[in-house]
Design a protein around this motif. Structure first.
Motif, PDB file in Angstrom:
ATOM      1  N   ALA B 149      37.494  53.354  69.804  1.00  0.00           N
ATOM      2  CA  ALA B 149      36.682  54.358  69.101  1.00  0.00           C
ATOM      3  C   ALA B 149      37.756  55.611  68.784  1.00  0.00           C
ATOM      4  O   ALA B 149      38.091  56.265  69.537  1.00  0.00           O
ATOM      5  CB  ALA B 149      35.688  54.610  69.970  1.00  0.00           C
ATOM      6  N   PRO B 150      37.581  56.155  67.612  1.00  0.00           N
ATOM      7  CA  PRO B 150      38.337  57.218  67.132  1.00  0.00           C
ATOM      8  C   PRO B 150      37.841  58.567  67.618  1.00  0.00           C
ATOM      9  O   PRO B 150      36.553  58.575  67.816  1.00  0.00           O
ATOM     10  CB  PRO B 150      38.648  57.047  65.710  1.00  0.00           C
ATOM     11  N   PRO B 151      38.764  59.327  67.722  1.00  0.00           N
ATOM     12  CA  PRO B 151      38.182  60.762  67.829  1.00  0.00           C
ATOM     13  C   PRO B 151      37.392  61.250  66.689  1.00  0.00           C
ATOM     14  O   PRO B 151      37.853  60.723  65.504  1.00  0.00           O
ATOM     15  CB  PRO B 151      39.121  61.677  68.227  1.00  0.00           C
ATOM     16  N   ALA B 152      36.752  62.307  66.722  1.00  0.00           N
ATOM     17  CA  ALA B 152      35.957  62.992  65.532  1.00  0.00           C
ATOM     18  C   ALA B 152      37.093  63.668  64.532  1.00  0.00           C
ATOM     19  O   ALA B 152      36.980  63.542  63.393  1.00  0.00           O
ATOM     20  CB  ALA B 152      35.144  63.930  65.836  1.00  0.00           C
ATOM     21  N   THR B 153      38.246  64.276  65.295  1.00  0.00           N
ATOM     22  CA  THR B 153      39.296  64.489  64.527  1.00  0.00           C
ATOM     23  C   THR B 153      40.677  64.307  65.227  1.00  0.00           C
ATOM     24  O   THR B 153      40.426  64.000  66.313  1.00  0.00           O
ATOM     25  CB  THR B 153      39.203  66.242  64.438  1.00  0.00           C
ATOM     26  N   THR B 154      41.502  64.631  64.311  1.00  0.00           N
ATOM     27  CA  THR B 154      43.066  64.374  64.971  1.00  0.00           C
ATOM     28  C   THR B 154      43.930  65.533  64.312  1.00  0.00           C
ATOM     29  O   THR B 154      43.680  65.937  63.239  1.00  0.00           O
ATOM     30  CB  THR B 154      43.512  62.831  64.522  1.00  0.00           C
ATOM     31  N   LYS B 155      44.855  65.946  65.012  1.00  0.00           N
ATOM     32  CA  LYS B 155      45.667  66.866  64.863  1.00  0.00           C
ATOM     33  C   LYS B 155      46.918  66.476  64.516  1.00  0.00           C
ATOM     34  O   LYS B 155      47.723  65.648  65.364  1.00  0.00           O
ATOM     35  CB  LYS B 155      45.723  68.019  65.796  1.00  0.00           C
ATOM     36  N   VAL B 156      47.647  66.490  63.156  1.00  0.00           N
ATOM     37  CA  VAL B 156      49.014  66.017  62.992  1.00  0.00           C
ATOM     38  C   VAL B 156      49.733  67.138  62.392  1.00  0.00           C
ATOM     39  O   VAL B 156      49.447  67.721  61.317  1.00  0.00           O
ATOM     40  CB  VAL B 156      48.880  65.076  61.964  1.00  0.00           C
ATOM     41  N   HIS B 157      51.027  67.247  62.993  1.00  0.00           N
ATOM     42  CA  HIS B 157      51.569  68.635  62.336  1.00  0.00           C
ATOM     43  C   HIS B 157      51.000  70.157  62.193  1.00  0.00           C
ATOM     44  O   HIS B 157      50.854  70.524  61.146  1.00  0.00           O
ATOM     45  CB  HIS B 157      52.331  68.329  61.282  1.00  0.00           C
ATOM     46  N   GLY B 158      50.060  70.247  63.089  1.00  0.00           N
ATOM     47  CA  GLY B 158      49.108  71.552  62.885  1.00  0.00           C
ATOM     48  C   GLY B 158      48.020  71.517  62.276  1.00  0.00           C
ATOM     49  O   GLY B 158      47.432  72.659  62.147  1.00  0.00           O
ATOM     50  N   PHE B 254      48.453  42.794  59.827  1.00  0.00           N
ATOM     51  CA  PHE B 254      47.357  43.257  58.956  1.00  0.00           C
ATOM     52  C   PHE B 254      46.699  42.572  57.872  1.00  0.00           C
ATOM     53  O   PHE B 254      45.751  42.744  57.129  1.00  0.00           O
ATOM     54  CB  PHE B 254      48.244  44.456  58.404  1.00  0.00           C
ATOM     55  N   THR B 255      47.287  41.323  57.680  1.00  0.00           N
ATOM     56  CA  THR B 255      46.810  40.558  56.677  1.00  0.00           C
ATOM     57  C   THR B 255      45.667  39.650  57.134  1.00  0.00           C
ATOM     58  O   THR B 255      44.929  38.972  56.509  1.00  0.00           O
ATOM     59  CB  THR B 255      47.881  39.302  56.308  1.00  0.00           C
ATOM     60  N   ASP B 256      45.383  39.957  58.501  1.00  0.00           N
ATOM     61  CA  ASP B 256      44.106  39.175  59.049  1.00  0.00           C
ATOM     62  C   ASP B 256      42.789  40.045  58.793  1.00  0.00           C
ATOM     63  O   ASP B 256      42.974  41.341  58.539  1.00  0.00           O
ATOM     64  CB  ASP B 256      44.157  39.354  60.852  1.00  0.00           C
ATOM     65  N   ALA B 257      41.900  39.331  58.255  1.00  0.00           N
ATOM     66  CA  ALA B 257      40.415  40.000  57.862  1.00  0.00           C
ATOM     67  C   ALA B 257      39.785  41.127  58.953  1.00  0.00           C
ATOM     68  O   ALA B 257      38.985  41.918  58.556  1.00  0.00           O
ATOM     69  CB  ALA B 257      39.556  39.150  57.369  1.00  0.00           C
ATOM     70  N   GLY B 258      40.364  40.833  60.154  1.00  0.00           N
ATOM     71  CA  GLY B 258      39.662  41.669  61.369  1.00  0.00           C
ATOM     72  C   GLY B 258      40.485  42.926  61.754  1.00  0.00           C
ATOM     73  O   GLY B 258      40.258  43.465  62.763  1.00  0.00           O
ATOM     74  N   THR B 259      41.358  43.106  61.143  1.00  0.00           N
ATOM     75  CA  THR B 259      42.178  44.559  61.338  1.00  0.00           C
ATOM     76  C   THR B 259      41.991  45.398  60.401  1.00  0.00           C
ATOM     77  O   THR B 259      40.746  46.220  60.318  1.00  0.00           O
ATOM     78  CB  THR B 259      43.694  44.290  61.562  1.00  0.00           C
ATOM     79  N   ILE B 260      43.186  45.848  59.446  1.00  0.00           N
ATOM     80  CA  ILE B 260      42.854  47.120  58.661  1.00  0.00           C
ATOM     81  C   ILE B 260      41.508  46.878  57.616  1.00  0.00           C
ATOM     82  O   ILE B 260      41.179  48.098  57.230  1.00  0.00           O
ATOM     83  CB  ILE B 260      44.136  47.625  57.932  1.00  0.00           C
ATOM     84  N   ALA B 261      41.180  45.876  57.431  1.00  0.00           N
ATOM     85  CA  ALA B 261      40.207  45.576  56.365  1.00  0.00           C
ATOM     86  C   ALA B 261      38.976  45.950  56.849  1.00  0.00           C
ATOM     87  O   ALA B 261      38.062  46.143  56.161  1.00  0.00           O
ATOM     88  CB  ALA B 261      40.094  44.210  55.914  1.00  0.00           C
ATOM     89  N   GLN B 262      38.801  46.094  58.312  1.00  0.00           N
ATOM     90  CA  GLN B 262      37.623  46.694  58.682  1.00  0.00           C
ATOM     91  C   GLN B 262      37.771  48.094  58.876  1.00  0.00           C
ATOM     92  O   GLN B 262      36.534  48.661  59.309  1.00  0.00           O
ATOM     93  CB  GLN B 262      37.523  45.848  60.034  1.00  0.00           C
ATOM     94  N   LEU B 263      38.675  48.739  58.751  1.00  0.00           N
ATOM     95  CA  LEU B 263      38.680  50.168  59.223  1.00  0.00           C
ATOM     96  C   LEU B 263      38.787  51.196  58.082  1.00  0.00           C
ATOM     97  O   LEU B 263      39.189  50.936  56.633  1.00  0.00           O
ATOM     98  CB  LEU B 263      40.053  50.264  60.073  1.00  0.00           C
ATOM     99  N   GLN B 264      38.326  52.335  58.285  1.00  0.00           N
ATOM    100  CA  GLN B 264      38.562  53.616  57.342  1.00  0.00           C
ATOM    101  C   GLN B 264      40.063  53.694  57.325  1.00  0.00           C
ATOM    102  O   GLN B 264      40.791  53.631  58.231  1.00  0.00           O
ATOM    103  CB  GLN B 264      37.844  54.612  57.764  1.00  0.00           C
ATOM    104  N   GLU B 265      40.332  54.301  56.171  1.00  0.00           N
ATOM    105  CA  GLU B 265      41.824  54.749  55.888  1.00  0.00           C
ATOM    106  C   GLU B 265      42.323  55.832  57.239  1.00  0.00           C
ATOM    107  O   GLU B 265      43.581  55.866  57.629  1.00  0.00           O
ATOM    108  CB  GLU B 265      42.149  55.129  54.416  1.00  0.00           C
ATOM    109  N   THR B 266      41.328  56.762  57.161  1.00  0.00           N
ATOM    110  CA  THR B 266      41.649  57.826  58.250  1.00  0.00           C
ATOM    111  C   THR B 266      41.792  56.936  59.571  1.00  0.00           C
ATOM    112  O   THR B 266      42.671  57.731  60.363  1.00  0.00           O
ATOM    113  CB  THR B 266      40.548  58.709  58.049  1.00  0.00           C
ATOM    114  N   PHE B 267      41.121  56.041  59.996  1.00  0.00           N
ATOM    115  CA  PHE B 267      41.144  55.450  61.359  1.00  0.00           C
ATOM    116  C   PHE B 267      42.816  54.768  61.290  1.00  0.00           C
ATOM    117  O   PHE B 267      43.296  55.258  62.334  1.00  0.00           O
ATOM    118  CB  PHE B 267      40.387  54.270  61.568  1.00  0.00           C
ATOM    119  N   VAL B 268      43.444  54.235  60.382  1.00  0.00           N
ATOM    120  CA  VAL B 268      44.665  53.680  60.416  1.00  0.00           C
ATOM    121  C   VAL B 268      45.605  54.869  60.592  1.00  0.00           C
ATOM    122  O   VAL B 268      46.597  54.879  61.147  1.00  0.00           O
ATOM    123  CB  VAL B 268      44.983  52.970  59.201  1.00  0.00           C
TER     124      VAL B 268
END
Lengths: 661, 321
Positions: B149-158, B254-268
């Protein structure tokens, strides 16, 4: 003749108005909870303080000799509604792991609370569901033209409410135990919750008094209010009783919804003076709908298990016939609410994702995903058991064997649907198996493990259940309408197209964007519901004036069918325990999500095995105690058959409790 | 069974269809035999069908299915067989007859089976119990959470990114506006070959010198991928890179239907930027050695590489509208 016609017309008008009144009253709580009201209702609901708060503030200001304009009210921003309101409560306590915040015995407080809560919920659900059944059955008896049937229905409703009465006392006792557990083990948290919900808690207690009053009048007035207008008043009492019961449940739901998705407070947890916002959180309505359906299905299951228990311990054919019929009615009511339950669950999950994505992923893709696989297994068991019961029930009808030979094909569809539905996305495997598989993703199982396939699986199962029910309706009857052949062809085509459409959409879902894929569930569900809502009435229309192949031999059903009913009830109970645990543990280390942190030593997620053991303990405890309740119920109960024999009704076929389905 | 391949991409339906055909053939055969008076007794038919399903799942499907899943499938198919053989009273009576005959010892033969069963069954149970208590040198099973489960926010380069609402700044249409439909139309054809829709059209071919906007950013993402990621995630993004087998579990496919296909781009984006070390504690054990790429790539580079992963696999990021 004219008088008779007038009487019949009057009865029809009364029946229709009664039905309308019942429907409107039952929908009343839902209307009250409509989202539109969230922002309306005058100044107070739009974010300002309610009139009583304003008045109190003014009075205080005047007393201090200052004008209202000079009074500076601190303003906070609602964490959910994102509007400002005056701060009228203290912040959520910041707890720490100490005896002050978490007094304890030499045992895990969370588990004690879990057990107390679950037992209260089981009984609460039961006593909320059974009066709704009573209302439906009593109504069916009142509008029935067959006097013998009417009496049977009335007796059945009376038996149901008698069981519920003992359970009602137990519910209140368990509620008391729950509150004491909260007060003694989680005083800081409960203190905070009651400071927010103070007025609601009082209304809740008053509603409970009203519920008790209605229930007692309804039960003790049964034999006094038997005819004419008095009977209608009696039935109306059940409507009022159920409205109060539903509102009670909605109020209790608001507390758990607040813990999951708080609203009406600022980020420090300070109450902003709008009680409607606190009640009407993001997940309140989905929880309300899901719980009411779940309670009904659960209540049906428990009564069916009671009937099965009485059937298996019956000494005479007459008793067996009566309890066979009772089990069938209870099972039908339970399943009627089970069918829409997955759709209500889907809505709830959708709202959970919309509220907090990480909460949704924790539930269905992350930490708690395996519990969802267990849940899917239980749902599968419920549907498979229902089908099995219906197939067994075909055995008590002459002509039922026509359909039994095709059972194997339905079994295949059900099993394949279930296998897809319960395939886990996160597979349990040893490192050696992981290496042999060449990675975490399996090319076959990986595809079954995602939503697109699972939607297809569960819809295939529900459609098959509808088909089994249609077969059951036809068990001892052959359609005699002129258009029977056309009707049959249409039905076969309809089911085939619905199933093909379901499978096609499940496969197609892999080739399109996720937001479109989510939308595909709509035509899938529409196909399934069309089978239910179009094919069942069509079947009934075709069975008008049908050729009877023989009577229904009530009581002549295999004992396996009764074990199926017991299995159904046990699965309901286990699943309720499981889902309650999942819903509660998704908050992880929060008492109130993102507002009040749980700093007790038990703020971790249990292992699946431990959770399963506690759920099983709760199920066992409930069933042992409810068996005691059943036994108490039988002490003062006359044998239904003896009672019927003592009070014969003209034209009643004595040993047969019901002639129709 | 090498003559009948499991075709990648069609495997799930192929498995169900094969099982359906086999069981249908069996039902037809049994029906024909019954008509000829030589039908298979229900007891044996039930056992045969169940055993066939287990053999099929163990030996036909590859890569091999882990035991936990086969156990689930075995239990469900056993329930299915029970429902079939006890669906009607006549079938149930027929099914249980051999069991009752053995229990009642209706003939010396049945008596012999009963005696043997009474000895063999406890021995078998004892053997299983003994085996389960033997010390094992196998690595223990890890119940791993694939999608944390991802956090609500993530901090990258400030800069703080809200995962639910953030958007990939490079997924844009020719007007420069965020447009997922536009980019969806320009991904590769989602098939085994994963081919570009029109290799000569700069709208679809990232390596065309005239490629502009979204498709040009895909090329830049691809360059970053092949400089940094393909060693583990593979040339074809299927988790079979040069170093893949140095890790257990091997990198995500990533070609499996159960990985990035199931996720929001922000999750990746969050997973790539924070790596294995940045995963939240509640989902332990993570078993991910992916480095936190925010230490090595810029924010823009991470967005571009994520976009390339979706483009190359032909999947679309999940959205909630």
């Amino acid at each position: 003749m004219g008088r008779l016609k007038f009487r019949m017309a009057r009865k029809k008008i009364l029946a229709t108005s009664g039905l309308f009144a019942m429907g409107s009253m039952l929908l009343l709580p839902i209307f009250l909870a409509l989202p539109a009201l969230a922002g309306g209702g005058g100044g107070s609901a739009a974010g300002g303080p309610p009139p009583d708060v304003v008045a109190a503030q003014k009075a205080k200001a005047e007393a201090e000799g200052a004008s209202a304009e000079e009074e500076k009210v601190e303003v906070g921003r609602d964490v959910y509604y994102k509007i400002e309101g005056p701060v009228v409560g203290g912040p959520a306590p910041k707890t720490e792991d100490s005896e002050t915040f978490y007094p304890r015995y030499n045992f895990e407080s969370r588990v004690l609370l879990w057990v107390a809560n679950q037992q209260h919920l089981y009984y609460g659900s039961f006593v909320l569901a059974v009066p709704i059944f009573c209302m439906c059955i009593e109504f069916a008896g009142m509008v029935s033209k067959d006097k013998a049937m009417a009496k049977k229905y009335d007796q059945l409703a009376h038996d149901f409410i008698k069981i519920s009465l003992t359970a009602y006392s137990l519910t209140a006792i368990l509620g008391g135990i729950l509150i004491f557990t909260f007060l003694t083990l989680y005083p800081a948290f409960f203190g905070y919750l009651s400071s927010i919900f103070r007025p609601v808690m009082h209304i809740y207690a008053l509603m409970f008094v009203a519920e008790s009053g209605c229930l007692y009048i309804y039960y003790y007035g049964w034999d006094k209010m038997t005819h004419g207008v008095m009977k209608w008043i009696h039935l109306s009492m059940s409507v009022v009783l159920n409205v109060i019961g539903t509102v009670l449940m909605f109020l209790a739901n608001s507390w758990i919804a607040f813990m999951m998705s708080p609203a009406g407070i600022d980020e420090q947890g300070r109450y902003l003076g709008n009680i409607w916002h606190v009640l009407h959180t993001a997940l309140w309505n989905p929880l309300n709908v899901h719980r009411i359906l779940g309670n009904m299905a659960f209540g049906g299951g428990v009564v069916a298990a009671y009937a099965a228990y009485r059937f298996l311990s019956s000494k005479t054919d007459e008793e067996r016939a009566h309890y066979d019929w009772m089990g069938y009615i209870a099972m039908s009511l339970g399943v009627a609410f089970l069918i829409p339950l997955p759709f209500a669950g889907y809505w709830l999950m959708r709202e959970v994702y919309a509220y907090r994505q990480q909460m949704g992923i924790t539930l269905m893709g992350g930490l708690l995903a395996w519990l969802f696989i267990i849940q899917a297994t239980m749902i599968g068991i419920l549907f498979l058991t229902t089908n099995y019961y219906l197939w067994q029930a075909l055995g008590r009808m002459t002509g039922g064997e026509r359909f039994q030979r095709y059972i194997k094909y339905l079994v295949f569809i059900l099993v394949v649907g279930l296998l897809v539905f319960i395939t886990p996305h996160t597979i349990v495997m040893s490192p050696a198996e992981l290496k042999a598989m060449g990675g975490q993703q399996h090319p076959v199982l990986g595809n079954y493990g995602v939503m697109s396939a699972k939607n297809g699986g569960i819809n295939a199962i529900i459609m098959t259940t509808v088909l089994s029910f249609i077969w059951y309706q036809r068990g001892n009857r052959v359609p005699a309408v002129k258009w029977a052949r056309l009707g049959n062809t249409f039905m076969i085509c309809f089911f085939t197209v619905a199933q093909l459409n379901n499978v096609w959409l499940a496969v197609y879902g892999y080739f399109i964007p996720a937001n479109v894929r989510i939308g595909l569930s709509v035509p899938q569900v529409a196909g399934t519901l069309s089978c239910l809502f179009f094919m069942t009435p069509l079947n009934l229309a075709m069975l008008k004036g049908a050729r009877q192949l023989g009577p229904i031999k009530w009581g002549k059903i295999s004992p396996r069918s009764q074990y199926a009913l017991i299995m159904l009830a046990t699965a309901f109970t286990w699943m309720m325990g499981l889902m309650g645990y999942i819903r509660s543990s998704v908050r992880l280390f929060w008492h109130v999500n993102e507002v009040m942190r749980d700093n007790s030593p038990w703020a971790y997620t249990h292992t699946i095995g431990f959770a399963a053991n506690i759920i099983s303990f709760n199920v066992l405890f409930f069933w042992i105690s409810i068996l005691f309740v059943f036994w108490l119920g039988t002490l003062g109960m006359k044998s239904p058959v003896t009672a019927a024999a003592k009070e014969p009704v003209a034209g009643a076929p004595v040993p047969q409790p019901a002639a129709g389905h | 069974m090498t003559w009948l391949k499991l075709v990648e991409g069609y495997m799930p339906m192929q498995m169900i269809s094969e099982l359906a055909i086999c069981i249908l053939v069996f039902a037809l055969l049994n029906y024909t035999l019954k008509r000829a008076g030589m039908g298979i007794p229900t007891f044996w038919a039930g056992i045969l069908v169940w055993a066939f399903i287990q053999v099929y799942l163990k030996y036909r499907i590859y890569p091999p299915i882990p035991f936990s899943v086969r156990a689930i499938y075995g239990t469900v198919s056993a329930c299915g067989v029970f429902m079939w053989v006890s669906g009607s009273e006549a079938a149930w009576q027929e099914f249980r007859r051999p069991i009752i005959n053995v229990l009642d010892a209706v003939s010396p033969f049945h008596k012999a089976i009963r005696v043997v069963s009474l000895v063999v069954i406890p021995l078998l149970i004892g053997g299983f119990a003994y085996k389960s208590f033997l010390p094992s040198f196998e690595e223990p099973i890890e119940l791993r959470t694939v999608h944390p489960a991802p956090p609500a926010t993530t901090k990258v380069h400030g800069k703080t990114f809200v995962l639910q609402t953030s958007q990939n700044p490079y997924r844009v249409n020719p007007e420069g506006k965020y447009d997922q439909e536009f980019s969806n139309a320009a991904t590769v054809v989602q098939d085994m070959g994963r081919l570009m829709k029109d290799v000569k059209d700069p709208k679809y071919n990232p390596w065309d010198p005239n490629a502009e906007g979204y498709i040009k950013y895909v090329r830049e993402g691809g360059e970053i991928f092949f400089q940094n990621c393909h060693f583990c995630h593979g040339d074809n993004l299927n988790g079979r890179g040069l170093w893949a087998y140095a890790f257990n579990p091997i990198p995500a496919n990533f070609t499996d239907a159960g990985t990035i296909a199931q996720l929001q781009e922000t999750f990746v984006f969050w997973r790539v930027s924070q790596g294995g070390i940045g995963l939240p504690p509640e989902g332990f054990p993570w078993a991910s050695v992916m480095p936190p790429w925010k230490e090595h790539l810029t924010t823009d580079e991470i967005w571009k590489v994520v976009m390339f992963e979706y483009w190359h696999t032909g999947y679309y990021p999940r959205t909630w509208d």
